[in-house]
Scaffold this motif. Structure first.
Motif, PDB file in Angstrom:
ATOM      1  N   PRO A  27     -10.020  19.187  53.460  1.00  0.00           N
ATOM      2  CA  PRO A  27      -9.860  20.611  53.148  1.00  0.00           C
ATOM      3  C   PRO A  27     -11.180  21.381  53.222  1.00  0.00           C
ATOM      4  CG  PRO A  27      -8.587  19.301  51.603  1.00  0.00           C
ATOM      5  CD  PRO A  27      -9.405  18.337  52.418  1.00  0.00           C
ATOM      6  N   SER A  28     -12.254  20.796  52.713  1.00  0.00           N
ATOM      7  CA  SER A  28     -13.540  21.512  52.736  1.00  0.00           C
ATOM      8  C   SER A  28     -14.076  21.673  54.156  1.00  0.00           C
ATOM      9  CB  SER A  28     -14.560  20.815  51.845  1.00  0.00           C
ATOM     10  OG  SER A  28     -14.796  19.502  52.281  1.00  0.00           O
ATOM     11  N   TYR A  29     -13.939  20.629  54.982  1.00  0.00           N
ATOM     12  CA  TYR A  29     -14.400  20.730  56.374  1.00  0.00           C
ATOM     13  C   TYR A  29     -13.592  21.788  57.118  1.00  0.00           C
ATOM     14  CZ  TYR A  29     -15.394  19.545  61.225  1.00  0.00           C
ATOM     15  OH  TYR A  29     -15.742  19.616  62.548  1.00  0.00           O
ATOM     16  N   ILE A  30     -12.292  21.781  56.944  1.00  0.00           N
ATOM     17  CA  ILE A  30     -11.422  22.754  57.619  1.00  0.00           C
ATOM     18  C   ILE A  30     -11.784  24.169  57.189  1.00  0.00           C
ATOM     19  CG2 ILE A  30      -9.044  23.593  57.797  1.00  0.00           C
ATOM     20  CD1 ILE A  30      -8.187  20.587  57.633  1.00  0.00           C
ATOM     21  N   GLU A  31     -11.947  24.399  55.900  1.00  0.00           N
ATOM     22  CA  GLU A  31     -12.296  25.735  55.405  1.00  0.00           C
ATOM     23  C   GLU A  31     -13.645  26.194  55.948  1.00  0.00           C
ATOM     24  OE1 GLU A  31     -10.612  28.064  53.827  1.00  0.00           O
ATOM     25  OE2 GLU A  31      -8.863  26.752  53.757  1.00  0.00           O
ATOM     26  N   GLU A  62      -6.357  28.423  65.391  1.00  0.00           N
ATOM     27  CA  GLU A  62      -4.949  28.061  65.171  1.00  0.00           C
ATOM     28  C   GLU A  62      -4.818  26.578  64.842  1.00  0.00           C
ATOM     29  OE1 GLU A  62      -2.500  29.203  68.488  1.00  0.00           O
ATOM     30  OE2 GLU A  62      -3.172  31.286  68.399  1.00  0.00           O
ATOM     31  N   TRP A  63      -5.564  25.743  65.543  1.00  0.00           N
ATOM     32  CA  TRP A  63      -5.490  24.308  65.313  1.00  0.00           C
ATOM     33  C   TRP A  63      -6.042  23.924  63.948  1.00  0.00           C
ATOM     34  CZ3 TRP A  63      -7.709  23.496  70.832  1.00  0.00           C
ATOM     35  CH2 TRP A  63      -6.698  23.707  71.767  1.00  0.00           C
ATOM     36  N   ASN A  69      -2.444  23.195  57.146  1.00  0.00           N
ATOM     37  CA  ASN A  69      -1.043  23.201  56.696  1.00  0.00           C
ATOM     38  C   ASN A  69      -0.444  21.802  56.620  1.00  0.00           C
ATOM     39  OD1 ASN A  69      -0.926  25.975  56.315  1.00  0.00           O
ATOM     40  ND2 ASN A  69      -0.247  26.344  58.411  1.00  0.00           N
ATOM     41  N   LYS A  70      -0.991  20.865  57.401  1.00  0.00           N
ATOM     42  CA  LYS A  70      -0.473  19.499  57.413  1.00  0.00           C
ATOM     43  C   LYS A  70      -1.052  18.634  56.293  1.00  0.00           C
ATOM     44  CE  LYS A  70       0.801  19.047  62.232  1.00  0.00           C
ATOM     45  NZ  LYS A  70       1.832  18.042  62.451  1.00  0.00           N
TER      46      LYS A  70
END
Length: 71
Positions: A27-31, A62-63, A69-70
């Protein structure tokens, strides 16, 4: 799996990030990446757009959103 250097699908992108680059989609990397890719002043985002174009930046956002979301 395509041999293209630039991912054309979520699956190719995820493989590139997690297998080739060895990054864990936390989550932190994605954010962090979403924030950077949404910042036109971010140096690496500027370089990304120079190399791959605005459309690829939008696809990549988008990815990252799909990966978030996954979780």
């Amino acid at each position: 799996m395509s041999t293209a250097l630039i991912p054309n699908s979520y699956e190719e992108w995820r493989h590139c990030i997690t297998v080739i680059c060895g990054e864990e989609l936390t989550p932190s990397y994605i954010e962090e990446r979403i924030k950077a890719l949404n910042s036109p002043k971010d140096y690496m985002t500027k370089k990304f757009v120079d190399l791959y174009g605005e459309q690829q930046r939008l696809k990549t956002l988008e990815w990252f959103a799909k990966a978030k979301n996954k979780l």
